[in-house]
Design an enzyme around this catalytic site. Structure first.
Site, PDB file in Angstrom:
ATOM      1  N   ARG A 237       0.850  -1.187   0.000  1.00  0.00           N
ATOM      2  CA  ARG A 237       0.000   0.000   0.000  1.00  0.00           C
ATOM      3  C   ARG A 237       0.888   1.240   0.000  1.00  0.00           C
ATOM      4  O   ARG A 237       1.850   1.323   0.782  1.00  0.00           O
ATOM      5  CB  ARG A 237      -0.884   0.033   1.254  1.00  0.00           C
ATOM      6  N   GLU A 266      -4.033   7.334  -5.237  1.00  0.00           N
ATOM      7  CA  GLU A 266      -4.197   6.682  -6.536  1.00  0.00           C
ATOM      8  C   GLU A 266      -5.505   7.103  -7.191  1.00  0.00           C
ATOM      9  O   GLU A 266      -6.495   7.236  -6.488  1.00  0.00           O
ATOM     10  CB  GLU A 266      -4.179   5.158  -6.346  1.00  0.00           C
ATOM     11  N   HIS A 285      -1.169  -0.149  -9.808  1.00  0.00           N
ATOM     12  CA  HIS A 285      -1.806  -1.042  -8.829  1.00  0.00           C
ATOM     13  C   HIS A 285      -2.416  -2.283  -9.503  1.00  0.00           C
ATOM     14  O   HIS A 285      -3.630  -2.502  -9.462  1.00  0.00           O
ATOM     15  CB  HIS A 285      -2.883  -0.286  -8.022  1.00  0.00           C
TER      16      HIS A 285
HETATM   17  C1  GLV Z   1      -4.578  -5.312  -3.818  1.00  0.00           C
HETATM   18  O1  GLV Z   1      -3.918  -4.353  -3.571  1.00  0.00           O
HETATM   19  C2  GLV Z   1      -5.228  -6.102  -2.835  1.00  0.00           C
HETATM   20  O2  GLV Z   1      -5.274  -5.715  -1.676  1.00  0.00           O
HETATM   21  O3  GLV Z   1      -5.761  -7.170  -3.208  1.00  0.00           O
END
Ligand code: GLV
Ligand code: GLV
Length: 319
Positions: A237, A266, A285
């Site tokens: 994160r 983001e 991401h």
């Molecule tokens: C992606 O970032 C997730 O948490 O699955």
């Protein structure tokens, strides 16, 4: 019929299956996230939500949702959901652990390789027509094999990254709240303090989930501890990093480069300072974004919803 609201277009088969037993509504503008107003309107008569990590599911949502029984997040992380508010409202929250572990570890390892061997920079170089001759140091990078990897957050994804690192003959260090003796045996991983990990690693890999404790845990002091030749990789994160401190560490040459799948905010804007740096690999991401795994995640989220709405136990409840 109980109503399920899905905040993004997902696989048709998964939707069709849910439609056999439930009233299913889907946010239908594929290129945008559902606006908060629309979500607030939709939850009024919803019994279940299938949400994305980009949807903020806060107190306001729970207050507006008298019938809500379950929120199924299409992610392993769930920092976008206010768990306390969910608990008070008696709503079950589920995530998609395990099914995305290997896929996310593959992506994390590709970030390591991309930044070490300058893959994205080299690919752009060729595409921009800059390749005019061969030379020994042209786009020469840094080895991955036999280097030291330091994994912050040794959950299942961290361990799957350690497994891959072992195949590259890397020394594996890790820092996490609780020791993982199985990982220590299987990958010869060594549990160390954060300080030691930062000082010793050639690749510092952040996989810790976002919590109050991990908030901006990589800051000025932490980047200063890293070797000048080391790379920072984040596939967890963005909020675990003080991004301004990262930018400064890169600008001053305190670290050699960074590969990032996640950011403080983001999506990041095109004029973000990180994007103009050659030694930064930035991707949007996509840790668990393989077609196979996304389908499995959708099925799991949908199974969680179906279970709860039929009075059964959720498969993967967040507690
Ligand atoms: C992606 O970032 C997730 O948490 O699955
Ligand atoms: C992170 O390391 C996880 O497995 O959730």
């Amino acid at each position: 019929m109980k109503k399920i609201y899905i905040t993004r277009k997902i696989d048709d088969q998964v939707i069709d299956q849910l439609k056999e037993r439930f009233d299913v509504q889907v946010w239908n503008k594929e290129d945008t996230a559902v606006p908060k107003d629309e979500l607030l309107h939709q939850v009024k008569d919803s019994h279940a939500l299938l949400t994305m990590l980009s949807d903020k599911i806060d107190q306001e949502i729970f207050d507006a949702a008298p019938h809500l029984e379950v929120v199924a997040n299409l992610a392993v992380g769930y920092d976008n959901i206010d768990l306390d508010a969910a608990k008070k409202a008696g709503v079950i929250v589920t995530n998609t652990p395990d099914v995305l572990t290997d896929t996310t570890a593959d992506l994390t390892f590709s970030l390591i390789m991309a930044v070490g061997r300058r893959i994205t920079e080299a690919a752009e170089y060729v595409k921009q027509g800059k390749w005019t001759s061969w030379s020994p140091y042209l786009l020469a990078g840094t080895d991955i094999h036999h280097k030291t990897i330091g994994i912050i957050g040794m959950g299942s994804i961290g361990q799957a990254v350690a497994q891959r690192a072992k195949g590259f003959n890397m020394d594996v260090l890790y820092h996490t709240r609780s020791r993982k003796s199985e990982a220590e045996q299987r990958f010869n991983a060594k549990h160390v303090s954060l300080e030691e990990l930062l000082k010793e690693s050639d690749y510092v890999v952040m996989l810790a989930p976002f919590t109050e404790e991990t908030k901006q845990m990589m800051g000025k002091k932490e980047f200063a501890l890293m070797k000048k030749s080391a790379f920072f990789v984040n596939a967890g994160r963005g909020t675990t990093v003080d991004e301004q401190a990262l930018i400064e560490a890169l600008q001053t040459g305190e670290i050699a480069g960074a590969a990032l799948d996640v950011f403080e905010k983001e999506p990041i804007s095109a004029d973000h300072p990180l994007l103009s740096m050659k030694n930064v690999v930035a991707i949007p991401h996509i840790g668990s974004a393989s077609r196979e795994t996304r389908l499995t995640m959708m099925k799991l989220a949908s199974d969680n919803i179906a279970a709860v709405l039929q009075g059964k136990k959720a498969l993967t409840e967040v507690k």
